[in-house]
Design a protein around this motif. Structure first.
Motif, PDB file in Angstrom:
ATOM      1  N   ILE A 165     -87.134  57.829 -43.793  1.00  0.00           N
ATOM      2  CA  ILE A 165     -85.988  58.668 -44.122  1.00  0.00           C
ATOM      3  C   ILE A 165     -85.272  59.124 -42.860  1.00  0.00           C
ATOM      4  CG2 ILE A 165     -87.171  60.897 -44.271  1.00  0.00           C
ATOM      5  CD1 ILE A 165     -85.506  61.446 -46.781  1.00  0.00           C
ATOM      6  N   GLU A 166     -85.997  59.304 -41.765  1.00  0.00           N
ATOM      7  CA  GLU A 166     -85.364  59.670 -40.502  1.00  0.00           C
ATOM      8  C   GLU A 166     -84.475  58.534 -40.015  1.00  0.00           C
ATOM      9  OE1 GLU A 166     -87.929  61.265 -37.434  1.00  0.00           O
ATOM     10  OE2 GLU A 166     -89.159  62.189 -38.976  1.00  0.00           O
ATOM     11  N   GLN A 167     -84.926  57.299 -40.182  1.00  0.00           N
ATOM     12  CA  GLN A 167     -84.126  56.155 -39.739  1.00  0.00           C
ATOM     13  C   GLN A 167     -82.852  56.024 -40.553  1.00  0.00           C
ATOM     14  OE1 GLN A 167     -86.872  52.927 -40.023  1.00  0.00           O
ATOM     15  NE2 GLN A 167     -87.975  53.510 -38.173  1.00  0.00           N
ATOM     16  N   ALA A 168     -82.875  56.520 -41.768  1.00  0.00           N
ATOM     17  CA  ALA A 168     -81.678  56.472 -42.614  1.00  0.00           C
ATOM     18  C   ALA A 168     -80.723  57.615 -42.288  1.00  0.00           C
ATOM     19  CB  ALA A 168     -82.082  56.532 -44.088  1.00  0.00           C
ATOM     20  N   ASN A 169     -81.043  58.424 -41.266  1.00  0.00           N
ATOM     21  CA  ASN A 169     -80.231  59.575 -40.872  1.00  0.00           C
ATOM     22  C   ASN A 169     -80.031  60.554 -42.015  1.00  0.00           C
ATOM     23  OD1 ASN A 169     -79.849  58.791 -38.189  1.00  0.00           O
ATOM     24  ND2 ASN A 169     -78.171  57.428 -38.780  1.00  0.00           N
ATOM     25  N   ALA A 170     -80.997  60.633 -42.892  1.00  0.00           N
ATOM     26  CA  ALA A 170     -80.878  61.514 -44.049  1.00  0.00           C
ATOM     27  C   ALA A 170     -81.253  62.943 -43.724  1.00  0.00           C
ATOM     28  CB  ALA A 170     -81.763  60.995 -45.179  1.00  0.00           C
ATOM     29  N   GLY A 171     -82.007  63.130 -42.704  1.00  0.00           N
ATOM     30  CA  GLY A 171     -82.413  64.487 -42.375  1.00  0.00           C
ATOM     31  C   GLY A 171     -83.204  64.509 -41.090  1.00  0.00           C
ATOM     32  N   LYS A 172     -83.237  65.668 -40.511  1.00  0.00           N
ATOM     33  CA  LYS A 172     -83.999  65.840 -39.287  1.00  0.00           C
ATOM     34  C   LYS A 172     -85.178  66.744 -39.590  1.00  0.00           C
ATOM     35  CE  LYS A 172     -79.872  65.522 -36.459  1.00  0.00           C
ATOM     36  NZ  LYS A 172     -78.981  66.235 -35.538  1.00  0.00           N
ATOM     37  N   PRO A 173     -86.366  66.381 -39.090  1.00  0.00           N
ATOM     38  CA  PRO A 173     -87.510  67.265 -39.309  1.00  0.00           C
ATOM     39  C   PRO A 173     -87.309  68.562 -38.534  1.00  0.00           C
ATOM     40  CG  PRO A 173     -88.086  65.498 -37.818  1.00  0.00           C
ATOM     41  CD  PRO A 173     -86.706  65.221 -38.290  1.00  0.00           C
ATOM     42  N   GLY A 174     -87.938  69.610 -38.988  1.00  0.00           N
ATOM     43  CA  GLY A 174     -87.863  70.873 -38.269  1.00  0.00           C
ATOM     44  C   GLY A 174     -87.560  72.038 -39.181  1.00  0.00           C
ATOM     45  N   GLU A 175     -87.099  73.108 -38.561  1.00  0.00           N
ATOM     46  CA  GLU A 175     -86.855  74.348 -39.293  1.00  0.00           C
ATOM     47  C   GLU A 175     -85.394  74.442 -39.728  1.00  0.00           C
ATOM     48  OE1 GLU A 175     -88.232  77.403 -36.672  1.00  0.00           O
ATOM     49  OE2 GLU A 175     -90.322  76.887 -37.012  1.00  0.00           O
ATOM     50  N   PHE A 176     -85.167  75.257 -40.751  1.00  0.00           N
ATOM     51  CA  PHE A 176     -83.816  75.450 -41.267  1.00  0.00           C
ATOM     52  C   PHE A 176     -83.725  76.817 -41.944  1.00  0.00           C
ATOM     53  CE2 PHE A 176     -86.281  73.268 -44.519  1.00  0.00           C
ATOM     54  CZ  PHE A 176     -86.047  74.031 -45.648  1.00  0.00           C
ATOM     55  N   HIS A 177     -82.520  77.184 -42.296  1.00  0.00           N
ATOM     56  CA  HIS A 177     -82.253  78.384 -43.090  1.00  0.00           C
ATOM     57  C   HIS A 177     -81.751  77.903 -44.446  1.00  0.00           C
ATOM     58  CE1 HIS A 177     -82.542  80.900 -39.516  1.00  0.00           C
ATOM     59  NE2 HIS A 177     -81.828  79.976 -38.904  1.00  0.00           N
ATOM     60  N   TRP A 178     -82.077  78.635 -45.493  1.00  0.00           N
ATOM     61  CA  TRP A 178     -81.627  78.228 -46.818  1.00  0.00           C
ATOM     62  C   TRP A 178     -81.220  79.437 -47.642  1.00  0.00           C
ATOM     63  CZ3 TRP A 178     -84.166  79.363 -51.516  1.00  0.00           C
ATOM     64  CH2 TRP A 178     -85.401  80.000 -51.387  1.00  0.00           C
ATOM     65  N   GLN A 179     -80.367  79.166 -48.619  1.00  0.00           N
ATOM     66  CA  GLN A 179     -79.916  80.201 -49.549  1.00  0.00           C
ATOM     67  C   GLN A 179     -79.712  79.540 -50.903  1.00  0.00           C
ATOM     68  OE1 GLN A 179     -76.215  82.020 -48.440  1.00  0.00           O
ATOM     69  NE2 GLN A 179     -76.450  83.667 -49.901  1.00  0.00           N
ATOM     70  N   ALA A 180     -80.236  80.167 -51.925  1.00  0.00           N
ATOM     71  CA  ALA A 180     -80.119  79.617 -53.276  1.00  0.00           C
ATOM     72  C   ALA A 180     -78.992  80.303 -54.021  1.00  0.00           C
ATOM     73  CB  ALA A 180     -81.433  79.807 -54.041  1.00  0.00           C
ATOM     74  N   GLY A 181     -78.211  79.504 -54.724  1.00  0.00           N
ATOM     75  CA  GLY A 181     -77.257  80.018 -55.688  1.00  0.00           C
ATOM     76  C   GLY A 181     -77.881  79.838 -57.059  1.00  0.00           C
ATOM     77  N   THR A 182     -77.074  79.921 -58.096  1.00  0.00           N
ATOM     78  CA  THR A 182     -77.635  79.744 -59.432  1.00  0.00           C
ATOM     79  C   THR A 182     -77.927  78.268 -59.726  1.00  0.00           C
ATOM     80  OG1 THR A 182     -75.405  79.748 -60.341  1.00  0.00           O
ATOM     81  CG2 THR A 182     -76.628  81.819 -60.401  1.00  0.00           C
ATOM     82  N   ARG A 183     -77.097  77.346 -59.222  1.00  0.00           N
ATOM     83  CA  ARG A 183     -77.316  75.908 -59.414  1.00  0.00           C
ATOM     84  C   ARG A 183     -77.130  75.122 -58.129  1.00  0.00           C
ATOM     85  NH1 ARG A 183     -80.321  74.848 -63.317  1.00  0.00           N
ATOM     86  NH2 ARG A 183     -79.555  72.755 -63.509  1.00  0.00           N
ATOM     87  N   THR A 184     -77.220  75.808 -56.978  1.00  0.00           N
ATOM     88  CA  THR A 184     -77.050  75.164 -55.687  1.00  0.00           C
ATOM     89  C   THR A 184     -78.068  75.692 -54.686  1.00  0.00           C
ATOM     90  OG1 THR A 184     -75.432  76.832 -55.048  1.00  0.00           O
ATOM     91  CG2 THR A 184     -74.566  74.747 -55.901  1.00  0.00           C
ATOM     92  N   VAL A 185     -78.344  74.879 -53.669  1.00  0.00           N
ATOM     93  CA  VAL A 185     -79.159  75.306 -52.541  1.00  0.00           C
ATOM     94  C   VAL A 185     -78.400  74.894 -51.283  1.00  0.00           C
ATOM     95  CG1 VAL A 185     -81.333  75.036 -51.304  1.00  0.00           C
ATOM     96  CG2 VAL A 185     -81.326  75.042 -53.791  1.00  0.00           C
TER      97      VAL A 185
END
Length: 142
Positions: A72-92
């Motif tokens: 998945i890293e080779q597909a540039n889909a995401g980088k491992p590590g830390e992040f910040h997140w916030q949830a909505g009612t139907r979104t993240v």
């Protein structure tokens, strides 16, 4: 005066359910999730699907971490590590520590143990993830 009270009451009645749903989603997402399936549908028609591509961990305080397999890293889909997140009612909303990593994921199916997410980028590529809640390990009985 009574009109202002009615307006405040009406606003409270309309906003309270939204806050409650957002709080429920935050509570439901907290914990460790296995990325059971990841699918990339590119705008040019090329599709790729991968299974068991990593884990993602959501803390109640809006912090999180993720680790991916090399595929998945080779597909540039995401980088491992830390992040910040916030949830909505139907979104993240996920924002990585570097300002380049920002995504809004739409929740298409949500249960306590399974999440189906979908996002689209500005090039028309679509990403779909299926997450499964990792069971909490129980202490061994003596």
């Amino acid at each position: 005066m009574k009109r202002k009270q009615k307006q405040w009451y009406l606003m409270l009645v309309l906003l309270l359910p939204s806050c409650t749903l957002q709080s429920q989603m935050t509570s439901q997402l907290s914990g460790e999730w296995v990325i059971e399936s990841y699918e990339l549908l590119q705008a040019n028609g090329v599709e790729s699907r991968q299974s068991n591509v990593g884990t993602i961990f959501f803390e109640r305080n809006g912090q999180g971490s993720q680790s991916f397999s090399s595929n998945i890293e080779q597909a540039n889909a995401g980088k491992p590590g830390e992040f910040h997140w916030q949830a909505g009612t139907r979104t993240v909303f996920i924002k990585g520590n570097d300002s380049d990593t920002r995504k809004a994921w739409f929740i298409t199916n949500s249960t306590r143990s399974t999440q189906h997410w979908r996002t689209t980028d500005d090039k028309g590529n679509v990403e779909v993830m299926i997450l499964r809640k990792k069971p909490k390990e129980r202490p061994a009985r003596n």
